[in-house]
Design a protein around this motif. Structure first.
Motif, PDB file in Angstrom:
ATOM      1  N   SER A 154      -2.273  -1.409 -11.864  1.00 48.14           N
ATOM      2  CA  SER A 154      -2.838  -0.277 -11.133  1.00 48.14           C
ATOM      3  C   SER A 154      -3.604   0.652 -12.064  1.00 48.14           C
ATOM      4  N   SER A 202       0.602  -5.859  -6.394  1.00 46.80           N
ATOM      5  CA  SER A 202       1.630  -6.897  -6.445  1.00 46.80           C
ATOM      6  C   SER A 202       2.373  -6.932  -7.779  1.00 46.80           C
ATOM      7  N   HIS A 220       8.820  -2.074   2.668  1.00 46.29           N
ATOM      8  CA  HIS A 220       7.576  -2.282   3.401  1.00 46.29           C
ATOM      9  C   HIS A 220       7.608  -1.582   4.759  1.00 46.29           C
ATOM     10  N   ARG A 222      -0.673  -5.319   1.351  1.00 42.89           N
ATOM     11  CA  ARG A 222       0.021  -6.032   0.273  1.00 42.89           C
ATOM     12  C   ARG A 222      -0.696  -7.358   0.016  1.00 42.89           C
ATOM     13  N   LYS A 231      -0.332  -1.580  -1.967  1.00 47.57           N
ATOM     14  CA  LYS A 231       0.840  -1.879  -2.798  1.00 47.57           C
ATOM     15  C   LYS A 231       0.434  -2.990  -3.759  1.00 47.57           C
ATOM     16  N   LEU A 287       0.502   2.239  -4.613  1.00 53.63           N
ATOM     17  CA  LEU A 287       1.932   2.175  -4.895  1.00 53.63           C
ATOM     18  C   LEU A 287       2.165   0.990  -5.829  1.00 53.63           C
ATOM     19  N   LEU A 345      -0.411  -0.326   5.506  1.00 51.61           N
ATOM     20  CA  LEU A 345       0.082  -0.889   4.252  1.00 51.61           C
ATOM     21  C   LEU A 345      -0.608  -2.221   3.965  1.00 51.61           C
ATOM     22  N   TRP A 404      13.131  -6.574   0.439  1.00 50.88           N
ATOM     23  CA  TRP A 404      11.923  -5.755   0.515  1.00 50.88           C
ATOM     24  C   TRP A 404      11.634  -5.150   1.883  1.00 50.88           C
TER      25      TRP A 404
END
Length: 393
Positions: free
Chosen positions: A224, A145, A164, A175, A143, A215, A173, A160
């Protein structure tokens, strides 16, 4: 996933409806409609939402929707007068009301508590300390930021935690807090896109990932894209919500640019304090969120960074521009965007998707740039991204 109700079993993976074990012949759109209603049985589904979900926003008549609903009722032995399985809520939409039992791997995962997360640190290319977290098991999901994160506080906040928790149930996951945010180093000056990409690279290398999906929410989409073009051999696919390809200095009107410059000055001088500045962002990002979310998001921003860094980050966001490299993206990409997004215009989401070869664009019927758990659009967004991540190329 399999759903059992009465004498029926609905297999969403196999796209099959059975009655007492025998397969039924059901038209594809009718089956899609039934699956969507079952998966969203905790709430009322509107006609417009069905049109977006099943017909992908194409213009169809109310009669076509009514015909699909009638066919669903016929398939499961219901009727407009009986309504023991599918109930019409006049003036609002439809709700699947039959008692339902889930089975399959997904049902087990969703029944479990949200997994714990572990927090680590690494260093970006210029030596800046970057905090990152890992939660869940399964294939990795990065994911990227976005605006003012805090890997520790985000995890339990109502803003959030549903996001998450949802993805950590089926993925490992990963982050992170970029420079100037959360648990990462605050004493930095360069917030440029290049540095943001390097922060992402540092986390990927620290975790030891080979190939993975991404993501990206809001500004994370541009980061990304830049990462994926630079590291095309590592990224398998990307899912974006509320993203854009260029910052406010490149697409904003003169009036909008001046307003944002004034906001930057306000951030520098009045960050924290009464929380008025943070609430400005809260009301723009989540106009239809519960009061608890708005309050939490204001406090989360104040604890995630200081006024100096927040102002520098807004300035850096304005300079972002990845339009010229969008055509170089070579992985499957899903772009979702709120129709009435006040933070990042719907047009920006369309431009992002249009620039990426083969990208699928899905409009969501909401005003929220950050989707609270109470927003019906969140459930659709989560389902579409989950399905996209599971698709084989």
């Amino acid at each position: 996933m399999k759903y059992s109700f009465g004498e029926f079993t609905l297999d969403t993976a196999g796209l099959e409806l059975r009655a007492r074990g025998a397969p039924l012949s059901v038209e594809p759109k009718v089956l899609e409609t039934l699956i969507y209603l079952v998966e969203n049985r905790d709430r009322v589904v509107t006609r417009d939402e069905l049109i977006d979900a099943i017909w992908e926003g194409r213009f169809i008549s109310d009669a076509a929707v009514s015909s699909a609903i009638h066919a669903v009722r016929n398939a499961v032995g219901d009727s407009g007068t009986k309504q023991s399985i599918l109930k019409t809520i006049h003036g609002r939409g439809f709700r699947f009301i039959a008692a339902t039992v889930e089975s399959g791997a997904g049902a087990v995962a969703l029944a479990e508590e949200k997994p714990e997360q572990d927090i680590y640190f690494c260093h970006s290319k210029d030596g800046t300390r970057i905090a990152y977290s890992i939660a869940g098991e399964g294939p990795p999901l990065i994911k990227t930021s976005h605006w003012l994160t805090h890997v520790e506080l985000d995890w339990s906040s109502p803003v959030w935690k549903h996001v998450h928790g949802h993805f950590a149930q089926t993925h490992q996951l990963i982050r992170y807090d970029p420079r100037g945010n959360g648990l990462s180093e605050w004493d930095v000056d360069d917030f440029s896109l290049d540095r943001q990409v390097e922060d992402l690279e540092a986390v990927v290398d620290a975790v030891g990932l080979d190939r993975f999906p991404i993501l990206g929410i809001s500004q994370a989409a541009a980061v990304s894209v830049a990462y994926a073009v630079k590291n095309s051999e590592r990224v398998t696919k990307m899912a974006f919500y509320g993203g854009y390809a260029c910052g406010w200095r490149h697409h904003g009107s003169e009036k909008r640019i001046k307003a944002t410059e004034a906001t930057i000055a306000l951030i520098e001088s009045a960050w924290g304090g009464t929380g008025a500045v943070q609430q400005l962002f809260s009301s723009t990002f989540m106009p239809d969120a519960p009061p608890e979310n708005l309050k939490w998001f204001g406090e989360l921003q104040a604890q995630s960074s200081n006024g100096r860094n927040a102002a520098k980050l807004v300035e850096a966001i304005g300079e972002v521009d990845v339009r010229e490299i969008l055509s170089l993206v070579s992985v499957p990409t899903l772009v979702l965007h709120a129709r009435k997004d006040a933070a990042i215009s719907f047009r920006q989401g369309q431009m992002l998707a249009a620039g990426i070869p083969g990208a699928k664009f899905v409009p969501l019927d909401t005003s929220n740039h950050i989707l609270p758990e109470t927003d019906p659009a969140w459930h659709r967004c989560a389902r579409l991204i989950a399905e996209f991540l599971l698709e084989t190329s």
